[in-house]
Every structure is written in C-alpha cells, then in structure tokens.
Design a protein around this motif. Sequence first.
Motif, short mmCIF file in Angstrom:
data_model
loop_
_atom_site.label_atom_id
_atom_site.label_comp_id
_atom_site.label_asym_id
_atom_site.label_seq_id
_atom_site.Cartn_x
_atom_site.Cartn_y
_atom_site.Cartn_z
N GLN A 1 -12.68 1.86 -1.77
CA GLN A 1 -12.67 2.99 -0.84
C GLN A 1 -13.86 2.92 0.11
OE1 GLN A 1 -12.61 6.10 -3.74
NE2 GLN A 1 -10.41 5.90 -4.16
N ILE A 2 -15.02 2.54 -0.44
CA ILE A 2 -16.21 2.41 0.39
C ILE A 2 -16.03 1.31 1.43
CG2 ILE A 2 -18.65 1.72 0.37
CD1 ILE A 2 -18.83 3.07 -2.41
N LEU A 3 -15.40 0.21 1.02
CA LEU A 3 -15.22 -0.94 1.90
C LEU A 3 -13.92 -0.87 2.69
CD1 LEU A 3 -16.37 -3.66 -0.66
CD2 LEU A 3 -17.69 -2.76 1.26
N ASN A 4 -13.15 0.20 2.49
CA ASN A 4 -11.89 0.40 3.20
C ASN A 4 -10.91 -0.76 2.96
OD1 ASN A 4 -10.20 1.99 4.82
ND2 ASN A 4 -10.78 0.90 6.68
N LEU A 5 -10.82 -1.17 1.70
CA LEU A 5 -9.90 -2.24 1.32
C LEU A 5 -8.58 -1.63 0.85
CD1 LEU A 5 -12.31 -4.53 -0.74
CD2 LEU A 5 -11.66 -4.77 1.67
N LYS A 6 -7.50 -2.31 1.14
CA LYS A 6 -6.19 -1.82 0.76
C LYS A 6 -5.86 -2.26 -0.66
CE LYS A 6 -4.39 -1.72 5.50
NZ LYS A 6 -3.37 -2.23 6.45
N THR A 7 -6.35 -1.48 -1.61
CA THR A 7 -6.11 -1.76 -3.02
C THR A 7 -5.38 -0.57 -3.64
OG1 THR A 7 -8.15 -3.06 -3.14
CG2 THR A 7 -7.20 -2.33 -5.22
N THR A 8 -4.34 -0.87 -4.40
CA THR A 8 -3.53 0.20 -4.96
C THR A 8 -4.05 0.63 -6.33
OG1 THR A 8 -2.02 -1.31 -6.10
CG2 THR A 8 -1.51 -0.74 -3.79
N GLU A 9 -3.65 1.80 -6.74
CA GLU A 9 -4.00 2.30 -8.06
C GLU A 9 -3.41 1.39 -9.14
OE1 GLU A 9 -2.86 6.29 -10.41
OE2 GLU A 9 -4.03 6.63 -8.57
N ALA A 10 -2.27 0.79 -8.84
CA ALA A 10 -1.63 -0.12 -9.81
C ALA A 10 -2.51 -1.34 -10.06
CB ALA A 10 -0.26 -0.55 -9.30
N GLU A 11 -3.17 -1.85 -9.01
CA GLU A 11 -4.06 -3.00 -9.16
C GLU A 11 -5.26 -2.64 -10.01
OE1 GLU A 11 -4.31 -5.73 -5.42
OE2 GLU A 11 -3.90 -3.70 -4.69
N ALA A 12 -5.82 -1.47 -9.79
CA ALA A 12 -6.96 -1.01 -10.59
C ALA A 12 -6.55 -0.79 -12.04
CB ALA A 12 -7.53 0.27 -9.99
N THR A 13 -5.37 -0.23 -12.24
CA THR A 13 -4.86 -0.02 -13.60
C THR A 13 -4.67 -1.35 -14.32
OG1 THR A 13 -3.73 2.01 -12.91
CG2 THR A 13 -2.97 0.97 -14.95
N LYS A 14 -4.19 -2.35 -13.60
CA LYS A 14 -4.01 -3.68 -14.19
C LYS A 14 -5.33 -4.24 -14.69
CE LYS A 14 -2.26 -8.32 -13.16
NZ LYS A 14 -1.70 -9.22 -12.11
#
Length: 219
Positions: free
Chosen positions: A109-122
């Motif tokens: 979020q700080i770096l404005n990267l397009k990462t989904t909650e699913a990726e973080a959950t993985k």
Amino acid sequence: MIEIKNLHKSFKVKQNSLEILKGLNFRINKGEIVAITGHSGSGKSTLLGLLSGLDTPDKGQILYDRKDLFSLSFSEQNKFRAQNISLIFQNYYLIPHLTALENIMLPTQILNLKTTEAEATKLLVEVGLESRLHHYPGEMSGGECQRVAIARGLITKPLVLLADEPTGSLDSETGDKVMSLYFDLVRKHNLTSIIVTHNEDLAAKCDRELKLSHGIIRS
C-alpha cells in the motif's frame, strides 16, 4: 549478484573519526544465503545499513547486478530499494493495531503496488499462519510475529532479503524453527539473502560465513 568494492564507513565521535569499515571487498552470488558474523561493535549492523541503502559510505561501491546503488539519485535509490530489497529485523516492527494480513499488505500500500489480499493470504499460508490472518501482533507469539515479518518481507517480491539478528528475540527452539522456514522460503522464491547474526549455529547453516573483524572481512 552483489559486489562490494573498497567500502569504507566511519563515524564522528566528539572531535575524532572512528573508522568502522576499512575497505571491504567481497561478492555474493545470486541465490546464496550468506551470514555476516563478528563481535559487538565490529560493524555488522553498519554494513547492513549500507547494503540496504539506508546509510551511505564514506567511499566505495555496492553493486547490485553491476548497478552502483550510490550512483543513483535519492529518488532512484528509493525506487530501487522498494523493488529489490526487503529487510527483516530482530524486533519484527509489526504495527500493533493492524492484523497479520494487514501488516503483510502494508508495504504494497505504501509503495502503491497492485497486490491482492489473496496473494498476502497465500504468504501467510506459506509461513504456517493461515489461522492467524485476523490476529493482532499482541495476540501472537514471538515466533509467529517473526513469521509474519518474513511474509511481509516477501510480499514485494524482492531479489534480496536482508535479516538483522532474526533470531535475537526468540528462544533457541523457536529460532531454529523460524530459520528453517526462512531458508526454505528463500530458496523457494529464488532469493539472495544476507543474515547478520551473533548465532554461530545459524551461521553454520548458511551457504557461507563472512566474519567482520577490525573493520575487514575474513572468510
């Protein structure tokens, strides 16, 4: 992957200059896990600060894939660090009012990267904390907090993972389990890693150990 050339660093102490690093020269290959060891005050944390780009040397170069980190402008350095380097600390530095999942997603979020909650959950699943997604740091053990910190370090998909005394706040058994997981993930994600540690048992498990002594490196 990483090449250190004639690296010098000193600090002002009153009216005197205290030389900490005295012309370091070494290379770390892509995919290696390297331990940096040495007694307190030997310059390990100073070196890590330079490798992360959070501090600047008096002279010398740190090259990542032949790109000199300190020849970049301030904004270019920030961008390079964000895209390529993650740092894991002894004391985790998780945000207490954010859940495990939110702490992992914070860098994106700080770096404005397009990462989904699913990726973080993985990633939470990879570190064995799928049951802790919505727990706060105060509700988790030290070992669990460090595993969240490792997952947070991986979320930006860095090329290099730096770790500063990653077992320093953990008991021996928990530290062994966390670092076993750490090694597995570094190799799974094809990362290069440098670990600063006092722990000789941990250093022995790395691919290579470099000892800092009196401002120089001894293999």
